[in-house]
Scaffold this active site. Structure first.
Site, PDB file in Angstrom:
ATOM      1  N   ASP A 311       0.840  -1.195   0.000  1.00 29.06           N
ATOM      2  CA  ASP A 311       0.000   0.000   0.000  1.00 29.06           C
ATOM      3  C   ASP A 311       0.874   1.245   0.000  1.00 29.06           C
ATOM      4  OD1 ASP A 311      -2.471  -1.205  -0.021  1.00 29.06           O
ATOM      5  OD2 ASP A 311      -2.528  -1.435   2.151  1.00 29.06           O
ATOM      6  N   THR A 405     -18.477   4.870  -4.178  1.00 32.05           N
ATOM      7  CA  THR A 405     -18.713   6.259  -4.590  1.00 32.05           C
ATOM      8  C   THR A 405     -17.449   7.087  -4.552  1.00 32.05           C
ATOM      9  OG1 THR A 405     -19.245   6.990  -2.344  1.00 32.05           O
ATOM     10  CG2 THR A 405     -21.052   6.106  -3.687  1.00 32.05           C
ATOM     11  N   ARG A 406     -16.530   6.745  -3.624  1.00 31.62           N
ATOM     12  CA  ARG A 406     -15.280   7.478  -3.402  1.00 31.62           C
ATOM     13  C   ARG A 406     -15.568   8.957  -3.130  1.00 31.62           C
ATOM     14  NH1 ARG A 406     -12.420   6.974  -8.359  1.00 31.62           N
ATOM     15  NH2 ARG A 406     -10.484   7.571  -7.341  1.00 31.62           N
ATOM     16  N   SER A 408     -17.706  11.654   0.020  1.00 26.95           N
ATOM     17  CA  SER A 408     -18.448  11.810   1.268  1.00 26.95           C
ATOM     18  C   SER A 408     -18.988  13.237   1.289  1.00 26.95           C
ATOM     19  CB  SER A 408     -17.555  11.546   2.486  1.00 26.95           C
ATOM     20  OG  SER A 408     -16.507  12.498   2.556  1.00 26.95           O
TER      21      SER A 408
END
EC number: 7.2.2.6
Length: 703
Positions: A311, A405-406, A408
């Site tokens: 990552d 959705t990526r 907020s």
């Protein structure tokens, strides 16, 4: 998912990737009692090579009692020493594990747990009686009675008994830092923990069993090596059995003691005696670095890794992406953008969301200080709290971030406000703005992360998040490249940001806009091509990929699901440690290969010592093979047997420390090891047997 490849610089040096483990000569003495206890048929039968030596020593003992002689009894003594020294190697390795297990046992405490019942009442019971699913309440100063996940609250926890790190850590409900370990101590606040393991199966219990060696099983490589050594032993056994009739045919009486000595010297006793200690020591080196391997197979797999997935956030970079600037679109002021960004982030509990709130408050405190909905949305005040526009908490609908959705945000009075990835926000709005696209590209080009802010039908601007690559990462990836390992950075960032970070860090490839499904797909694709894959992870969404990877290093701070899915757990929760794990795995394989090479090579000198001794009286021409000019047939055989035993003791420190591994090309590494352990394995016995013969010839009956 976007996969890109960047050309990378080559390594300019050959720094050590893994240092040797510690060894104290006093360990040999302290482990002798345990080595003596291993002199029983049941233990010996687990090692085919040493079982043959054990049986040979027993038969020789009986023959020496029947026909005693100085020569026979000297051979008997050193055959038993050979068996003893083989047990000593394993005993020393196991002894180091028991010492670590003793320190872990101090962590285990039979604490009283306060169980939270469904009706809110609390029942006290011993921690040893907790079962999966129970919820316990733990407050400041109390010991966590069992392994579990925090399901309510947040607290600082002292995990020094497990990790050795004195600094407390934060554990909180939700997210990827919810797992707690039984035996650790809560330092502040109050948490509710859902128990995830049964008594006797806790993390500490498993650690104790593993470091003691009780749970250790032979790995596939060890099994394959056992098969090879067993086959060689059978071949030499048949050859030695044939030597007796050959001696009788030549007119010389066969001496069973000499034949047994010949067999013991010809079979690969050196590696047979050390192979178990090498495997135990490999896992021990991981434990020294606070990494718990669930099996020796995982350690070996690390040594054969072809592809390393890591990552970006928290591994290659520090992971503390923080909002550093607001970039408004045309016709929008910076204060207006900060106001909406602040509003979208009030219910965002991620570090990035908190940093946006802090930046907005720092830059524009006057514009935001009277917004009472800040307290209401964070859930710290009354639900009737009003903002400066007369709205209550119920008028605000928080929209959480999702991988799909990526984005907020929050909905207020029919107006929707969102922040998130540029392409996702553009798709949500249904349009784009050239000046905003340019800002996004500029931020991504310098390695930052752009978050686009918008409201219904309109893009308002960009929040810039910045992250920093950890120092020295480029050099470490260069080492991995020299080892033949391909490094892939996995990130949810857009391709431009991912490319900038990948170039700065020096990885080979990167995967941008990656979802958990993308990670799993990439691992399977690499494995389908015949490559072994390693990766790190800490979240529940990483569990499928951790389980699929050949080496899955889970973070101790992560969720229980991640720790169960991986085959290794890093107690320090340092994702970059996977690089060290790979080095330790390679060191284990190289150590086993080097000592196997040495063991097979040093048999050559024993041929020159014993074969001429057996037939020299019948065939004087064989004396030409006595290149060491050994004193007599008896002294030659005894010298070879003594050397055969002593070389095991001499190599125990190397088997425990491991061969020093440097990140160089495999072909160069092979040449170096063949030179040191192949050629050295041929030369050393010639010198050793010759020196021992100088002493043995002084014994009576060796003329």
């Amino acid at each position: 998912m976007t996969l890109q490849t960047e050309p990378r610089p080559t390594a300019e040096s050959e720094p050590e990737l893994v240092t040797s483990g510690a060894f104290d000569a006093r360990q040999l003495v302290s482990s002798l009692p345990q080595a003596v206890r291993k002199l029983n048929p049941r233990d010996q039968a687990r090692n085919p090579v040493m079982f043959v030596v054990f049986v040979g020593a027993a038969i020789t003992t009986g023959l020496s009692i029947w026909h005693p002689s100085v020569f026979a009894w000297v051979v008997v003594a050193w055959l038993w020493f050979t068996v003893l020294f083989a047990g000593l190697a394993e005993a020393v390795a196991e002894g180091r594990g028991r010492a670590q297990a003793d320190s872990l046992r101090k962590v285990k405490r039979d604490t009283v747990a306060r169980v939270l019942n469904d009706d809110g009442s609390i029942t006290q019971m011993p921690g040893s009686e907790l079962s999966v699913g129970m919820r316990i309440v733990v407050e400041a100063g109390e010991v966590i009675a069992g392994d579990g996940d925090v399901v309510e609250g947040i607290a600082t926890v002292d995990e020094s008994a497990i990790t050795g790190e004195s600094a407390p850590v934060v554990r909180e409900s939700g997210g990827d830092r919810s797992a707690v370990t039984g035996g650790t101590v809560v330092l502040s606040d109050r948490i509710v923990v859902a128990i995830t393991t049964e008594p006797g199966e806790t993390f500490v219990d498993r650690m104790i069993a593993l470091v003691e060696g009780a749970a250790r099983k032979k790995t596939p490589n060890e099994i394959a090596l056992d098969i090879l050594l067993t086959a060689l032993t059978i071949i030499f056994l048949l050859a030695v059995v044939a030597v007796g009739p050959m001696q009788q045919f030549a007119g010389e009486a066969a001496d069973p003691v000499k034949l047994i000595a010949l067999l013991v010297c010809l079979i690969p006793t050196t590696i047979g005696a050390l192979v178990s200690s090498i495997g135990i020591a490999g896992m021990d080196r991981l434990v020294q670095r606070n990494v718990l391997a669930m099996s020796g197979r995982a350690v070996e797999a690390a040594g054969d890794i072809d592809t390393l997935l890591m990552d970006k956030t928290g591994t290659i970079t520090f992971g503390n992406r923080r909002a550093t600037a607001f970039h408004p679109a045309d016709g929008v002021t910076e204060a207006e953008l900060a106001d909406i960004a602040h509003l979208c982030s009030l219910a965002d509990e991620t570090p990035e969301g908190r940093s946006i709130v802090e930046l907005a408050a720092d830059r524009f405190s006057t514009a935001l200080e009277d917004q009472g909905f800040s307290t209401a949305l964070e859930g710290q005040g009354l639900s009737t709290a009003l903002d400066d526009r007369g709205r209550s908490r119920d008028d605000y609908v928080a929209i959480p971030f999702t991988a799909q959705t990526r984005m907020s945000g929050v909905d207020v009075d029919g107006v929707e406000y969102r922040k998130g990835a540029a392409d996702s926000v553009r798709a949500w709005v249904g349009t784009s703005r050239p000046e905003v696209d340019a800002i996004v590209d500029e931020i991504a080009g310098r390695g930052g992360t752009p978050l686009v802010v918008a409201q219904t039908g309109k893009i308002l601007g960009v929040i810039e998040l910045s992250d920093v690559v950890k120092p020295g990462m480029a050099a470490r990836f260069a080492q991995l490249r020299a080892m033949g390992i391909r490094t892939v950075m996995v990130t949810g960032d857009n391709p431009l940001t991912a490319a900038a970070i990948a170039h700065q860090a020096g990885v080979d490839d990167f995967v941008a806009q990656a979802t958990p499904e993308d990670k799993l797909t990439l691992i399977r694709k690499e494995q389908a091509a015949g490559r072994l894959v390693a990766m790190t992870g800490d979240g529940t969404n990483d569990a499928p990929a951790l389980a699929q990877a050949d080496v899955g290093l889970a973070m101790n701070t992560g969720t229980s699901a991640a720790k169960e899915a991986g085959n290794m757990v890093d107690l320090d929760s340092d994702p970059t440690k996977l690089i060290e794990v790979v080095g330790i795995g390679k060191q284990l394989l190289i150590t086993r290969g080097a000592l196997t090479t040495f063991s097979l090579a040093n048999d050559l000198a024993k041929y020159f010592a014993i074969l001429p001794a057996l037939f020299s009286t019948v065939y004087p021409q064989l004396d030409a093979l006595n290149v060491m000019r050994l004193h007599s047939a008896q002294s030659a055989i005894v010298s070879a047997v003594v050397f055969n035993a002593l070389i095991i003791v001499a190599l125990i420190p190397l088997s425990l420390r491991g061969v020093t591994y440097r990140a160089v090309a495999p072909a160069r590494l092979l040449r170096r090891n063949l030179l040191i352990y192949g050629v050295g394995g041929v030369i050393t016995p010639f010198i050793g047997i010759w020196l021992i013969d100088l002493l043995v010839r002084l014994l009576p009956g060796m003329g």
